[in-house]
Design an enzyme around this catalytic site. Structure first.
Site, PDB file in Angstrom:
ATOM      1  N   ASP A  45       0.829  -1.202   0.000  1.00 27.18           N
ATOM      2  CA  ASP A  45       0.000   0.000   0.000  1.00 27.18           C
ATOM      3  C   ASP A  45       0.865   1.255   0.000  1.00 27.18           C
ATOM      4  OD1 ASP A  45       0.884  -0.176   2.614  1.00 27.18           O
ATOM      5  OD2 ASP A  45      -1.109  -0.195   3.529  1.00 27.18           O
ATOM      6  N   SER A  46       2.191   1.062   0.051  1.00 25.53           N
ATOM      7  CA  SER A  46       3.127   2.170  -0.157  1.00 25.53           C
ATOM      8  C   SER A  46       2.994   2.741  -1.561  1.00 25.53           C
ATOM      9  CB  SER A  46       4.567   1.709   0.086  1.00 25.53           C
ATOM     10  OG  SER A  46       4.850   0.510  -0.622  1.00 25.53           O
ATOM     11  N   ASP A  84      -0.682  -6.306   0.030  1.00 25.02           N
ATOM     12  CA  ASP A  84      -1.172  -5.641   1.235  1.00 25.02           C
ATOM     13  C   ASP A  84      -2.685  -5.496   1.202  1.00 25.02           C
ATOM     14  OD1 ASP A  84       1.029  -5.157   2.833  1.00 25.02           O
ATOM     15  OD2 ASP A  84       1.458  -3.188   1.974  1.00 25.02           O
ATOM     16  N   LYS A 114      -1.068  -9.639   2.982  1.00 24.43           N
ATOM     17  CA  LYS A 114      -0.386  -9.166   4.184  1.00 24.43           C
ATOM     18  C   LYS A 114      -1.279  -8.175   4.908  1.00 24.43           C
ATOM     19  CE  LYS A 114       3.132  -6.153   4.118  1.00 24.43           C
ATOM     20  NZ  LYS A 114       2.689  -5.087   5.070  1.00 24.43           N
ATOM     21  N   GLU A 116      -1.469  -5.680   8.767  1.00 22.14           N
ATOM     22  CA  GLU A 116      -0.707  -5.127   9.880  1.00 22.14           C
ATOM     23  C   GLU A 116      -1.402  -5.392  11.206  1.00 22.14           C
ATOM     24  OE1 GLU A 116       0.900  -1.299   7.225  1.00 22.14           O
ATOM     25  OE2 GLU A 116      -0.120  -0.957   9.142  1.00 22.14           O
ATOM     26  N   GLU A 183       9.142  -4.294  11.084  1.00 22.52           N
ATOM     27  CA  GLU A 183       9.552  -2.993  10.549  1.00 22.52           C
ATOM     28  C   GLU A 183      10.033  -2.051  11.637  1.00 22.52           C
ATOM     29  OE1 GLU A 183       8.026   0.704   7.709  1.00 22.52           O
ATOM     30  OE2 GLU A 183       6.813  -1.119   7.868  1.00 22.52           O
TER      31      GLU A 183
END
Length: 265
Positions: A45-46, A84, A114, A116, A183
């Site tokens: 999502d970056s 993501d 993925k 978070e 991270e």
């Protein structure tokens, strides 16, 4: 070369072979990264930052992630493609989270998703794994929570937060995650967590003792020159290469040296 699978990365951990991961957002870059030998391509999502110019990853939508993932999947022959789940696609009801993951797998052809977080997402992870969807976790600095943190500084420096991260890593492993990203946490803590888990850890700003490393490809290639954190190593300065090349093109157009006779019909 044989295609990388979730089983492959598990075997790499067991054999002590570091896992090389990079972000990818489009067909052309995915094709090059795959050919160069990247084991894992993360459709991050970056993309909100490096492709769309947003300050955070939060604006990314599920439809946008699926689009980018479709492009990446079409460009690979070998790499494992992990996508993501964006902010808002899994933080609520676990059933909605499962629906989001199913869409990514069905519509994009992804190999894994993925997400978070630790304890709050365990039920969602379990639902996905039960449905046959491989899941990668993400602990430490979680960019989707930036407004909660208020800063991109290193996480888990104090013992209370470090203990929580240790516990969350175990929770994600027990929930069925096949790997977890660590991270921007202290290298010593990352090494400890890596040793405590049977699943691979992928570090970004987490020292050299994780089972693998991931970087945003734009950072590694020198395309995101306004963002230079300590953990990034520049393997090229493509910004300068591109500026020079386009400058030469503009000059050739201006003086009518392009196209020449060989480039004309």
């Amino acid at each position: 070369m044989p295609r990388v699978t979730t089983k492959t990365v598990q075997e790499m951990k067991e054999e002590g072979v570091p896992i090389a991961a990079l972000t990818a957002y489009d067909y052309t870059s995915a094709r090059l990264l795959d050919r160069a030998g990247a084991d894992v391509l993360l459709v991050g999502d970056s993309a909100a930052n490096v492709m769309a110019g947003h300050e955070t990853t939060l604006p990314m939508t599920l439809d946008q992630m699926i689009y980018h993932a479709q492009c990446v999947v079409r460009g690979i022959d070998r790499s494992l493609v992990v996508v993501d789940l964006p902010f808002g696609a899994y933080q609520g009801d676990p059933t909605e989270a499962l629906d989001s993951a199913i869409r990514v797998m069905k519509e994009a052809g992804a190999h894994a998703v993925k997400l978070e977080g630790g304890a709050p997402v365990v039920e969602a992870v379990e639902r996905m794994v039960t449905a046959g969807i491989p899941v990668m976790g993400h602990l430490g600095l979680t960019p989707q929570s930036i407004y909660d943190y208020g800063t991109y500084q290193v996480r888990a420096r104090d013992e209370e937060e470090a203990d929580e991260l240790r516990a969350d890593a175990k929770r994600l492993e027990e929930a069925g995650c096949f790997a977890v990203v660590l991270e921007k946490i202290p290298a010593e803590l990352a090494a400890e967590v890596t040793a405590s888990l049977s699943i691979p850890t992928i570090g970004i700003g987490a020292g050299d003792q994780t089972d693998g490393q991931v970087l945003v490809s734009h950072d590694a290639l020198g395309l995101s020159t306004d963002f230079e954190p300590r953990f990034v190593r520049r393997y090229a300065r493509l910004d300068e290469t591109i500026i020079d090349a386009i400058g030469a093109y503009v000059s050739d157009v201006r003086d009518r040296s392009f196209p020449d006779e060989d480039e004309s019909y």
